[in-house]
Design a protein around this motif. Structure first.
Motif, short mmCIF file in Angstrom:
data_model
loop_
_atom_site.label_atom_id
_atom_site.label_comp_id
_atom_site.label_asym_id
_atom_site.label_seq_id
_atom_site.Cartn_x
_atom_site.Cartn_y
_atom_site.Cartn_z
N LEU A 1 37.01 33.35 11.34
CA LEU A 1 36.60 33.66 12.69
C LEU A 1 37.50 34.47 13.32
CD1 LEU A 1 34.19 33.30 14.68
CD2 LEU A 1 35.45 31.45 15.67
N ARG A 2 37.13 35.78 13.78
CA ARG A 2 37.94 36.88 14.35
C ARG A 2 37.77 36.41 15.78
NH1 ARG A 2 34.28 39.47 11.71
NH2 ARG A 2 33.49 40.88 13.49
N PHE A 3 38.90 36.90 16.56
CA PHE A 3 39.05 36.71 18.14
C PHE A 3 39.45 38.00 18.53
CE2 PHE A 3 39.27 32.42 16.62
CZ PHE A 3 38.70 31.59 17.45
N GLY A 4 39.23 38.11 19.90
CA GLY A 4 39.48 39.48 20.54
C GLY A 4 39.06 39.24 21.99
N THR A 5 38.99 40.54 22.54
CA THR A 5 38.67 40.18 24.09
C THR A 5 37.44 41.50 24.32
OG1 THR A 5 39.78 40.65 26.36
CG2 THR A 5 40.42 42.33 24.77
N PHE A 6 36.64 40.99 25.29
CA PHE A 6 35.71 42.05 25.92
C PHE A 6 36.39 42.43 27.28
CE2 PHE A 6 31.66 43.52 27.67
CZ PHE A 6 31.13 44.00 26.73
N LEU A 7 36.82 43.77 27.58
CA LEU A 7 37.69 43.97 28.66
C LEU A 7 36.65 44.93 29.36
CD1 LEU A 7 40.34 43.66 30.11
CD2 LEU A 7 41.15 45.53 28.74
N ALA A 8 36.17 44.54 30.80
CA ALA A 8 35.29 45.35 31.47
C ALA A 8 35.93 46.68 31.93
CB ALA A 8 34.58 44.56 32.40
N PRO A 9 37.08 46.38 32.48
CA PRO A 9 37.85 45.22 33.08
C PRO A 9 37.39 44.85 34.45
CG PRO A 9 39.15 47.17 33.47
CD PRO A 9 37.95 47.52 33.01
N PHE A 10 37.95 43.67 34.97
CA PHE A 10 37.52 43.28 36.28
C PHE A 10 38.96 43.37 37.27
CE2 PHE A 10 34.42 41.27 33.56
CZ PHE A 10 33.22 41.62 34.32
N PHE B 1 28.87 32.88 13.31
CA PHE B 1 28.95 34.21 13.90
C PHE B 1 30.31 34.84 13.53
CE2 PHE B 1 30.22 31.29 17.39
CZ PHE B 1 31.73 31.74 17.61
N GLY B 2 30.53 35.90 13.54
CA GLY B 2 31.78 36.55 13.28
C GLY B 2 33.22 36.58 14.00
N ALA B 3 32.72 36.97 15.33
CA ALA B 3 34.13 37.22 16.23
C ALA B 3 33.57 36.32 17.48
CB ALA B 3 34.31 38.52 16.61
N MET B 4 34.58 35.85 18.13
CA MET B 4 34.67 35.07 19.29
C MET B 4 35.59 36.04 20.44
SD MET B 4 33.89 32.57 21.07
CE MET B 4 33.27 33.19 22.82
N LEU B 5 34.69 36.80 21.53
CA LEU B 5 35.36 37.66 22.37
C LEU B 5 35.74 37.17 23.70
CD1 LEU B 5 33.48 41.12 21.37
CD2 LEU B 5 35.65 40.24 20.21
N LEU B 6 36.71 36.90 24.21
CA LEU B 6 37.01 36.30 25.48
C LEU B 6 36.97 37.38 26.50
CD1 LEU B 6 39.68 33.97 24.30
CD2 LEU B 6 37.45 33.67 24.31
N LEU B 7 35.97 37.26 27.67
CA LEU B 7 35.93 38.22 28.70
C LEU B 7 37.38 38.23 29.41
CD1 LEU B 7 33.66 39.81 29.96
CD2 LEU B 7 33.44 38.13 31.49
N GLY B 8 37.89 39.59 29.55
CA GLY B 8 39.08 39.89 30.31
C GLY B 8 38.84 39.67 31.57
N ASP C 1 29.08 40.22 11.51
CA ASP C 1 29.07 41.39 12.35
C ASP C 1 28.41 40.93 13.91
OD1 ASP C 1 29.87 43.28 10.51
OD2 ASP C 1 27.93 43.42 9.84
N TRP C 2 28.11 39.69 14.11
CA TRP C 2 27.71 39.15 15.10
C TRP C 2 28.99 38.59 15.96
CZ3 TRP C 2 24.28 34.36 15.72
CH2 TRP C 2 23.88 34.17 17.01
#
Length: 392
Positions: free
Chosen positions: A4-13, A313-320, A231-232
């Motif tokens: 499982l890949r990990f990353g961030t979803f950086l709007a940012p806020f 799923f393939g990746a868990m993106l943590l909201l920045g 890819d999800w």
């Protein structure tokens, strides 16, 4: 479980009213930090109004971040393609693919803030209709086709790319989804990835998870495409500390500002967050199941819950976000890298389980092997004494 890949979803806020130059530098430093910690991906948002999500061009930010990092992949999260000429969207991403030597990814969406689209004379219905049209054009261009098409906003005449992507056959492309089947339908049609931004940001998004992927697979089969759960990507909320009490104290720094942005400023009802004060906001995140504010155990449980609900799923993106101050925020990312990621990586037996099994095996053999060690010392000592006696 696959890795499982990990990353961030950086709007940012960032809170409106603060120094935007320093805020953008913090964003770049965060991506550098994640690269050093071994995170796989960072997706960067595009917004043009409301004073909080202040990156107007994720492509420019990615170009800057790429020069500061070595391994992490960098995606537009997302490019609001309804705002742009689809030819230039494709051209810019091919350029980024070359500049990053294959670390660039394209995320597509309609744009989340009506205060953005209204400045272009587009309402939310327009942007969603344009998303489907423009994404089709972008995918055709990336395949090497020549496109002539009139859209609501642009006229393309024999349009084609003059560079092929660095990544062969193409860099990764994904489309955003919240609760409706629109994103999953387009992902399946084009055989591309899915960014479930609403995976835990609302109850509707969580409940729709399994349905989303069934739509992707059904549309992919209909159009003769191949899709993979790798890819999800799911987007979720977390702040982690050594104890729950410390995590709760940490987020007093900025969680109210973040909640108020969605409650009072951003016209984005899909983010229906609830809470009147910090305690209620923490309870909402934890008790409604939309995220985890607490310990690494809480974080692991939340990821597992999403895995079970979705079917994988393939990746868990943590909201920045900046619920906590910069030091505590960086520590949260470190704790997740140290104590959460290893439990979901390594294959059928995770990295964490592998070392735990090795420890358990050693503990079970310790007494016997320790006795053998002592016996070996005694044997060699006795042998030496005999050798010494024989020389005298």
């Amino acid at each position: 479980m696959d890795r499982l890949r990990f990353g961030t979803f950086l709007a940012p806020f960032h809170p409106a009213g603060e120094n935007p130059t320093l805020a953008l530098q913090r964003d770049l430093e965060l991506v550098e930090h994640l690269d050093r910690l071994g995170y796989d991906e960072a997706w960067i948002g595009e917004h043009h109004s409301a004073g909080t999500e202040i990156i107007a061009s994720p492509e420019i930010f990615i170009a800057a971040a790429a020069e500061r990092t070595r391994h992490i992949k960098l995606g537009t999260g997302v490019t609001s393609i309804a705002y742009h000429n689809p030819l230039w969207v494709a051209e810019r991403m091919v350029l980024l693919d070359h500049l990053t030597r294959g670390r660039a990814m394209l995320g597509c969406g309609p744009g989340s803030l009506p205060t953005d689209s209204m400045m272009l004379g587009l309402n939310p219905t327009d942007t969603r209709e344009l998303l489907e049209v423009d994404l089709d054009i972008i995918m055709r261009l990336l395949r090497g086709e020549t496109v002539t098409e009139q859209t609501k906003t642009h006229n393309l005449v024999n349009a084609r790319l003059h560079l092929r992507p660095y990544t062969q056959p193409c860099f990764e492309v994904a489309v955003a989804a919240v609760a409706s089947p629109t994103g999953p339908r387009m992902a399946g049609r084009h055989g591309i990835g899915l960014l479930s931004i609403g995976a835990t940001l609302s109850k509707d998004g969580f409940d729709a998870l399994a349905h989303h992927w069934s739509v992707v697979e059904e549309r992919a089969q209909h159009f003769g495409q191949t899709v993979s759960r790798r890819d999800w990507r799911l987007v979720g909320l977390m702040h982690i500390a050594e104890t729950r009490e410390q995590a709760y104290a940490d987020v007093q720094f900025g969680i109210e500002t973040w909640f108020r942005y969605f409650q009072k400023t951003a016209a984005f009802p899909q983010m229906a967050v609830e809470g009147g004060d910090a305690k209620e906001m923490i309870d909402f995140i934890n008790e409604a199941g939309v995220g985890a504010i607490g310990t690494v155990e809480d974080a692991r449980a939340q990821v597992q819950r999403l895995w079970d609900q979705s079917g994988g799923f393939g990746a868990m993106l943590l909201l920045g976000h900046e619920w906590a101050d910069p030091q505590a925020t960086k520590r949260s990312w470190e704790l997740i890298a140290q104590h959460v990621m290893p439990h979901f990586q390594g294959g059928e037996i995770s990295h964490a389980q592998s070392t735990l099994d090795a420890k358990e095996h050693a503990m079970g053999k310790r007494e016997d092997y320790a006795a053998q060690q002592m016996q070996a010392v005694a044997t060699m000592t006795e042998r030496y004494e005999k050798e010494k006696a024989g020389q005298s």
